[in-house]
Scaffold this motif. Structure first.
Motif, PDB file in Angstrom:
ATOM      1  N   PRO A 181      -8.877   6.125 -15.844  1.00 30.53           N
ATOM      2  CA  PRO A 181      -8.821   5.887 -14.401  1.00 30.53           C
ATOM      3  C   PRO A 181      -7.488   5.274 -13.971  1.00 30.53           C
ATOM      4  CG  PRO A 181     -10.095   4.180 -15.453  1.00 30.53           C
ATOM      5  CD  PRO A 181      -9.762   5.180 -16.538  1.00 30.53           C
ATOM      6  N   TYR A 182      -7.133   5.495 -12.719  1.00 30.42           N
ATOM      7  CA  TYR A 182      -5.901   4.943 -12.170  1.00 30.42           C
ATOM      8  C   TYR A 182      -6.157   3.542 -11.617  1.00 30.42           C
ATOM      9  CZ  TYR A 182      -3.551   9.518 -12.317  1.00 30.42           C
ATOM     10  OH  TYR A 182      -2.983  10.695 -12.720  1.00 30.42           O
ATOM     11  N   ALA A 197     -11.793  -4.133  -6.886  1.00 32.55           N
ATOM     12  CA  ALA A 197     -11.347  -2.758  -6.710  1.00 32.55           C
ATOM     13  C   ALA A 197     -10.720  -2.651  -5.337  1.00 32.55           C
ATOM     14  CB  ALA A 197     -12.510  -1.783  -6.857  1.00 32.55           C
ATOM     15  N   VAL A 198      -9.960  -1.591  -5.129  1.00 31.60           N
ATOM     16  CA  VAL A 198      -9.317  -1.380  -3.835  1.00 31.60           C
ATOM     17  C   VAL A 198      -9.449   0.084  -3.447  1.00 31.60           C
ATOM     18  CG1 VAL A 198      -7.064  -1.063  -4.941  1.00 31.60           C
ATOM     19  CG2 VAL A 198      -7.174  -1.593  -2.509  1.00 31.60           C
ATOM     20  N   CYS A 218      -0.422  14.407 -13.646  1.00 33.14           N
ATOM     21  CA  CYS A 218      -0.812  13.021 -13.339  1.00 33.14           C
ATOM     22  C   CYS A 218      -0.368  12.642 -11.927  1.00 33.14           C
ATOM     23  CB  CYS A 218      -0.197  12.068 -14.352  1.00 33.14           C
ATOM     24  SG  CYS A 218      -0.867  12.214 -16.012  1.00 33.14           S
ATOM     25  N   ARG A 219       0.873  12.945 -11.596  1.00 27.79           N
ATOM     26  CA  ARG A 219       1.399  12.613 -10.269  1.00 27.79           C
ATOM     27  C   ARG A 219       0.729  13.468  -9.197  1.00 27.79           C
ATOM     28  NH1 ARG A 219       5.819  13.719  -6.708  1.00 27.79           N
ATOM     29  NH2 ARG A 219       6.956  11.836  -6.068  1.00 27.79           N
ATOM     30  N   GLU A 220       0.586  14.756  -9.471  1.00 31.11           N
ATOM     31  CA  GLU A 220      -0.042  15.650  -8.509  1.00 31.11           C
ATOM     32  C   GLU A 220      -1.480  15.233  -8.218  1.00 31.11           C
ATOM     33  OE1 GLU A 220      -1.128  20.423  -8.156  1.00 31.11           O
ATOM     34  OE2 GLU A 220       0.267  19.707  -9.684  1.00 31.11           O
ATOM     35  N   ASN A 221      -2.165  14.799  -9.263  1.00 34.57           N
ATOM     36  CA  ASN A 221      -3.534  14.322  -9.121  1.00 34.57           C
ATOM     37  C   ASN A 221      -3.591  13.128  -8.175  1.00 34.57           C
ATOM     38  OD1 ASN A 221      -6.303  14.279  -9.750  1.00 34.57           O
ATOM     39  ND2 ASN A 221      -5.992  12.823 -11.416  1.00 34.57           N
ATOM     40  N   LEU A 222      -2.657  12.186  -8.330  1.00 30.35           N
ATOM     41  CA  LEU A 222      -2.607  11.006  -7.470  1.00 30.35           C
ATOM     42  C   LEU A 222      -2.277  11.386  -6.027  1.00 30.35           C
ATOM     43  CD1 LEU A 222      -2.536   7.965  -6.925  1.00 30.35           C
ATOM     44  CD2 LEU A 222      -0.158   7.963  -7.739  1.00 30.35           C
ATOM     45  N   ILE A 223      -1.299  12.248  -5.839  1.00 29.03           N
ATOM     46  CA  ILE A 223      -0.898  12.639  -4.486  1.00 29.03           C
ATOM     47  C   ILE A 223      -2.040  13.358  -3.775  1.00 29.03           C
ATOM     48  CG2 ILE A 223       0.649  14.162  -3.191  1.00 29.03           C
ATOM     49  CD1 ILE A 223       2.839  13.442  -5.213  1.00 29.03           C
ATOM     50  N   VAL A 275      -8.660   1.633  -8.608  1.00 29.61           N
ATOM     51  CA  VAL A 275      -8.560   2.339  -7.340  1.00 29.61           C
ATOM     52  C   VAL A 275      -9.847   3.118  -7.107  1.00 29.61           C
ATOM     53  CG1 VAL A 275      -7.367   4.208  -6.133  1.00 29.61           C
ATOM     54  CG2 VAL A 275      -6.055   2.492  -7.383  1.00 29.61           C
ATOM     55  N   THR A 276     -10.375   3.051  -5.881  1.00 28.33           N
ATOM     56  CA  THR A 276     -11.599   3.781  -5.538  1.00 28.33           C
ATOM     57  C   THR A 276     -11.405   4.527  -4.218  1.00 28.33           C
ATOM     58  OG1 THR A 276     -12.528   1.911  -4.306  1.00 28.33           O
ATOM     59  CG2 THR A 276     -13.029   2.032  -6.664  1.00 28.33           C
TER      60      THR A 276
END
Length: 314
Positions: A181-182, A197-198, A218-223, A275-276
């Motif tokens: 998880p991030y 959590a935030v 990884c970055r694309e997933n976050l964006i 992060v949620t």
């Protein structure tokens, strides 16, 4: 090509001094031994044995050949022992490709476990920045681009990030290790430092520090997750790796969001908060060439990787 079995039989005759003695030592009949020696003489075109009284003795050519056979059998024995060592993982090499966050977190333990059990194995490691397989926007697997262009090619085991349903390729098998998880990393004085959590949307107004040079999954997933939360991450500084991004956070310049595995050693009292809404996660796999998957060293590496993954979730 000379028949190795016949050479062994002939060497036994020379060493034993007679066909009957060689037959007894080998567990053959005298007739079978005589047939093998006759066939060897025929295929070499040499007279290897001569009658002497009621018995036989090797000719000078036969004695010279027997000496050569000694050396050949010794070398062949070494080859057989080497093959047995390879089969049982006592020598040879194992190659692995990895990406930075698992390299620091897992590979020292993996190397220790492997070399403790198989001290003669050479472990060849390769850092690959193109460590993703597929895209968050694609349902089907897409091979890694860059380098040799295909997941797993050129190495026995490759650690990579892939979509949750990734199963491997035609010549490889994917072993799922961890859903990572991030988290958002903030300084200890930040208002979110004490949160359990935030929600991702609460980070929209923060000064973001990028941390992914590869611009991969990884970055694309976050964006994509940020867009689902209604904003695009406002990157103010683009670092190329996790340690540098964390150093900027420690300096009070901003926050960074990264997989939890990248926070194994947080500097300066920094705090990692899950992060949620939406929760962001990456799936880590060990992709193993099917040709080596069953070998003891590869099994040892997979066992230790699974142990490391379990420890990461504890």
């Amino acid at each position: 090509m000379l028949d190795l079995h016949r050479l062994r039989v002939f060497r036994a005759v020379v060493a034993s001094g007679s066909v009957n003695a060689a037959a007894a030592n080998l567990g053959y009949t005298s007739s079978a031994v005589s047939q093998q020696v006759t066939a060897l003489q025929r295929e070499t075109g040499l007279v290897l044995l001569a009658r002497s009284g009621r018995g036989i003795e090797p000719t000078s050519i036969g004695l010279a050949l027997a000496e050569q056979i000694d050396g050949a059998l010794s070398r062949f024995g070494d080859v057989e022992a080497f093959v047995a060592d390879l089969r049982n993982g006592r020598t040879g090499s194992l190659s692995m490709a990895y990406f930075p966050s698992v390299g620091a977190a897992w590979l020292p333990a993996v190397a220790r476990a492997l070399l403790r059990r198989y001290p003669d194995v050479r472990l060849d490691l390769e850092l690959r920045d193109d460590f993703t397989a597929g895209s968050a926007k694609r349902a089907a697997f897409s091979p890694v681009k860059g380098g040799d262009g295909v997941v797993g090619r050129g190495v026995d085991i490759q650690l990579l990030v892939a979509p949750p349903d990734f199963a491997g390729t035609r010549d490889t098998r994917a072993h799922h290790l961890l859903d990572d998880p991030y988290v958002v990393v903030v300084p200890p004085e930040h208002p979110l430092a004490g949160a359990d959590a935030v929600e991702l949307a609460r980070l929209a107004g923060e000064r973001w520090i990028d941390n992914d040079f590869a611009r991969g999954w990884c970055r694309e997933n976050l964006i994509d997750a940020c867009r689902a939360a209604g904003f695009s991450p406002p990157f103010r500084i683009e670092a190329h790796d996790y340690p540098t991004a964390l150093a900027f956070v420690e300096a009070g310049i901003g926050i960074t969001v990264l997989p939890r595995l990248g926070t194994a050693s947080l500097p300066g009292g920094l705090v990692a908060v899950p992060v949620t809404a939406p929760a962001v996660c990456r799936s880590i796999y060990a992709v193993v060439q099917t040709s080596v998957e069953a070998t003891p060293p590869a099994q040892c590496v997979l066992e230790e990787l699974r142990r490391c993954a379990r420890a990461a979730t504890a």
